[in-house]
Design an enzyme around this catalytic site. Structure first.
Site, mmCIF file in Angstrom:
data_model
loop_
_atom_site.group_PDB
_atom_site.id
_atom_site.type_symbol
_atom_site.label_atom_id
_atom_site.label_comp_id
_atom_site.label_asym_id
_atom_site.label_seq_id
_atom_site.Cartn_x
_atom_site.Cartn_y
_atom_site.Cartn_z
ATOM 1 N N LYS A 60 0.830 -1.204 0.000
ATOM 2 C CA LYS A 60 0.000 0.000 0.000
ATOM 3 C C LYS A 60 0.870 1.263 0.000
ATOM 4 O O LYS A 60 0.615 2.224 -0.716
ATOM 5 C CB LYS A 60 -0.946 -0.014 1.212
ATOM 6 C CG LYS A 60 -2.013 -1.096 1.084
ATOM 7 C CD LYS A 60 -2.832 -1.284 2.355
ATOM 8 C CE LYS A 60 -3.783 -2.470 2.181
ATOM 9 N NZ LYS A 60 -4.690 -2.682 3.309
ATOM 10 N N GLN A 104 -4.633 -1.567 9.459
ATOM 11 C CA GLN A 104 -4.519 -2.913 8.881
ATOM 12 C C GLN A 104 -5.139 -3.955 9.812
ATOM 13 O O GLN A 104 -4.893 -3.952 11.016
ATOM 14 C CB GLN A 104 -3.034 -3.215 8.607
ATOM 15 C CG GLN A 104 -2.796 -4.494 7.834
ATOM 16 C CD GLN A 104 -3.398 -4.480 6.428
ATOM 17 O OE1 GLN A 104 -3.519 -3.427 5.794
ATOM 18 N NE2 GLN A 104 -3.789 -5.631 5.940
ATOM 19 N N ASP A 127 -11.291 2.665 4.163
ATOM 20 C CA ASP A 127 -11.504 1.208 4.102
ATOM 21 C C ASP A 127 -13.002 0.885 4.079
ATOM 22 O O ASP A 127 -13.379 -0.257 3.806
ATOM 23 C CB ASP A 127 -10.875 0.535 5.332
ATOM 24 C CG ASP A 127 -9.665 -0.300 4.979
ATOM 25 O OD1 ASP A 127 -9.606 -0.795 3.839
ATOM 26 O OD2 ASP A 127 -8.782 -0.474 5.848
HETATM 27 N N1 LIG Z 1 -7.600 -2.639 6.800
HETATM 28 C C1 LIG Z 1 -7.660 -3.682 5.974
HETATM 29 N N2 LIG Z 1 -7.168 -4.878 6.346
HETATM 30 C C2 LIG Z 1 -7.242 -5.919 5.489
HETATM 31 C C3 LIG Z 1 -7.808 -5.773 4.189
HETATM 32 C C4 LIG Z 1 -8.344 -4.502 3.844
HETATM 33 O O1 LIG Z 1 -8.911 -4.303 2.730
HETATM 34 N N3 LIG Z 1 -8.231 -3.489 4.750
HETATM 35 N N4 LIG Z 1 -7.788 -6.822 3.288
HETATM 36 C C5 LIG Z 1 -6.983 -7.999 3.545
HETATM 37 C C6 LIG Z 1 -5.565 -7.967 3.037
HETATM 38 N N5 LIG Z 1 -5.212 -7.020 1.952
HETATM 39 C C7 LIG Z 1 -5.203 -5.707 2.233
HETATM 40 O O2 LIG Z 1 -5.030 -5.248 3.301
HETATM 41 C C8 LIG Z 1 -4.671 -7.482 0.705
HETATM 42 C C9 LIG Z 1 -4.598 -8.811 0.379
HETATM 43 C C10 LIG Z 1 -3.993 -9.235 -0.814
HETATM 44 C C11 LIG Z 1 -3.474 -8.308 -1.687
HETATM 45 C C12 LIG Z 1 -2.759 -8.710 -2.934
HETATM 46 O O3 LIG Z 1 -2.485 -7.884 -3.773
HETATM 47 N N6 LIG Z 1 -2.393 -9.975 -3.093
HETATM 48 C C13 LIG Z 1 -1.622 -10.424 -4.220
HETATM 49 C C14 LIG Z 1 -0.661 -11.496 -3.773
HETATM 50 C C15 LIG Z 1 0.358 -10.952 -2.831
HETATM 51 C C16 LIG Z 1 1.435 -11.965 -2.474
HETATM 52 O O4 LIG Z 1 2.063 -12.488 -3.381
HETATM 53 O O5 LIG Z 1 1.638 -12.168 -1.259
HETATM 54 C C17 LIG Z 1 -2.526 -10.979 -5.301
HETATM 55 O O6 LIG Z 1 -3.603 -11.488 -4.981
HETATM 56 O O7 LIG Z 1 -2.120 -10.894 -6.450
HETATM 57 C C18 LIG Z 1 -3.565 -6.978 -1.370
HETATM 58 C C19 LIG Z 1 -4.165 -6.569 -0.197
HETATM 59 C C20 LIG Z 1 -6.901 -8.291 5.035
HETATM 60 N N7 LIG Z 1 -6.716 -7.116 5.832
#
Ligand SMILES: Nc1nc2c(c(=O)[nH]1)N[C@@H](CN(C=O)c1ccc(C(=O)N[C@@H](CCC(=O)O)C(=O)O)cc1)CN2
Length: 299
Positions: A60, A104, A127
Site C-alpha cells: 500500500k 490494517q 476502508d
Molecule cells: N484494513 C484492511 N485490512 C485488510 C484488508 C483490507 O482491505 N483493509 N484486506 C486484507 C488484506 N489485503 C489488504 O489489506 C490485501 C490482500 C492481498 C493483496 C494482494 O495484492 N495480493 C496479491 C498477492 C500478494 C502476495 O504475493 O503475497 C494478489 O492477490 O495478487 C492486497 C491486499 C486483510 N486485511
C-alpha cells in the site's frame, strides 16, 4: 471440431486492470497538486509484526508513492494499549494533511476492532469499515461515503470486463465483514439476485451451480471445483491461501478458493490468484483516498 475440454475461460488480468486504474489516479493526483496545491494523504497504521500484514502495508505504501499520494506510516508494537491506538486515530482524524486512515486488519486480540474502526472519522474511513458506512451500504437509497476496497474491486473487475450484474444470479461464498457481507450488499444494490453460502450451508454446490456470477471468499484452498461452475459463469476468486509447495524457494504458493485449472474449462471469465482481486484491493484504496481529498476541496 471443438470439444467441451477445448474451452478456456477469459482470464481477467487484475494486475493490468489495477495498473490502468493507478495511472488514472496518478493523473488526477498531479492535477490536484498543480491546481489546488493539495496532496492526498493516507495514514497506514499497522499494529504488531504479522508477516502477511507487513507485506500488505508495504504494498500500500509503495502504491501511494507511485501515484503521488503521501503516506503517513504508523507502526505500533503488538502490545500497544487500546487507549494509545485510539489516541493515535484521534490525532490522525485531526490532521488536515491526512485524507484517509487505514488500520490494517486483523488487530491483536486485546484490541476491540469495532471500537477502533468506529473511532475513525467517517470522512477519512477509506476502508469503508466504519459501522455507519457499512450500515448505509445495507440501506436502500443510501450510499456510504466509501465502499470497502476488496468488494469495490470485485465489482470494478466485472465492470471493466464488460460483465453486467443487473438481473443476474450471484452467489457469494463466505460471509466475512471484510468481503462476503459487503460484496453481497453491493451486488444487491447493483440489482443482482444474491445468495450467500457459508460454512453452515447444506449442499453449497447446488447454489453455486446456478450462479451466473460467483464471488469466492471463503478462505478455503481450492474448495470450489470445476464441476460446480455453471458453463459461462463469471468467477471472481478472492481467496489468497498459502499452501505448502516444497518445489518453491519460499516453501509455499498462493492458491484461491477455486480450483483454477478445472474452473477454466467451464467458466466464461475467471480471476487468477495471485494477480486477480488482490491488486484491485490496493488500487481501490488509492481511489478512495483520492476521493476523500477531492471531497475536502469540494471537487
Ligand atoms: N484494513 C484492511 N485490512 C485488510 C484488508 C483490507 O482491505 N483493509 N484486506 C486484507 C488484506 N489485503 C489488504 O489489506 C490485501 C490482500 C492481498 C493483496 C494482494 O495484492 N495480493 C496479491 C498477492 C500478494 C502476495 O504475493 O503475497 C494478489 O492477490 O495478487 C492486497 C491486499 C486483510 N486485511
Amino acid at each position: 471440431m471443438a470439444t467441451p475440454s477445448d474451452h478456456h475461460a477469459t482470464v481477467i488480468d487484475g494486475k493490468a486492470i489495477a495498473q490502468t486504474i493507478r495511472s488514472e489516479i496518478a493523473l488526477e493526483v498531479a492535477t490536484l497538486s498543480e491546481k489546488y496545491s493539495k496532496v492526498p494523504g493516507l495514514a497506514v497504521v499497522i499494529v504488531g509484526c504479522r508477516k502477511d500484514s507487513q507485506s500488505y502495508v508495504n504494498m500500500k505504501r509503495k502504491a501511494c508513492a507511485e501515484v503521488g499520494i503521501k503516506s503517513f506510516d504508523i507502526n505500533l508494537p503488538e502490545d500497544v494499549p487500546e487507549v494509545e491506538l485510539i489516541a493515535k486515530v484521534d490525532e490522525l482524524n485531526a490532521n488536515p494533511e491526512v485524507h484517509g486512515i487505514l488500520v490494517q486488519l486483523p488487530l491483536p486480540k486485546h484490541i476491540n476492532e469495532e471500537k477502533i474502526l468506529s473511532q475513525i472519522s467517517l470522512e477519512k474511513d477509506v476502508d469503508g469499515f466504519h459501522p455507519l458506512n457499512i450500515g448505509k451500504l445495507a440501506m436502500k437509497g443510501r450510499d456510504p461515503l466509501f465502499l470497502p476496497c476488496t468488494p469495490k474491486g470485485c465489482l470494478e473487475l466485472l465492470s471493466r470486463s464488460g460483465i453486467s450484474i443487473k438481473g443476474k444470479k450471484a452467489v457469494v461464498v463466505g460471509r466475512s465483514n471484510i468481503v462476503g457481507l459487503p460484496v453481497s450488499l453491493l451486488l444487491l444494490k447493483a440489482d443482482a439476485t444474491v445468495t450467500v453460502v457459508h460454512s453452515r450451508t447444506q449442499d453449497p454446490e447446488s447454489y453455486i451451480r446456478e450462479a451466473d456470477i460467483v464471488i469466492a471468499a471463503a478462505g478455503q484452498p481450492m474448495m470450489i471445483k470445476g464441476s460446480w461452475i455453471k458453463p459461462g459463469a463469471a468467477v471472481i476468486d478472492v481467496g489468497t491461501n498459502a499452501v505448502n509447495d516444497p518445489s518453491r524457494k519460499s516453501g509455499y504458493r498462493l492458491v484461491g478458493d477455486v480450483d483454477f485449472q478445472e474452473a477454466c474449462k467451464v467458466a466464461g471469465w475467471i480471476t487468477p490468484v495471485p494477480g486477480g482481486v488482490g491488486p484491485l484491493t490496493v488500487a481501490m484504496l488509492l481511489q478512495n483516498t483520492l476521493e476523500g481529498a477531492k471531497r475536502v476541496i469540494g471537487q
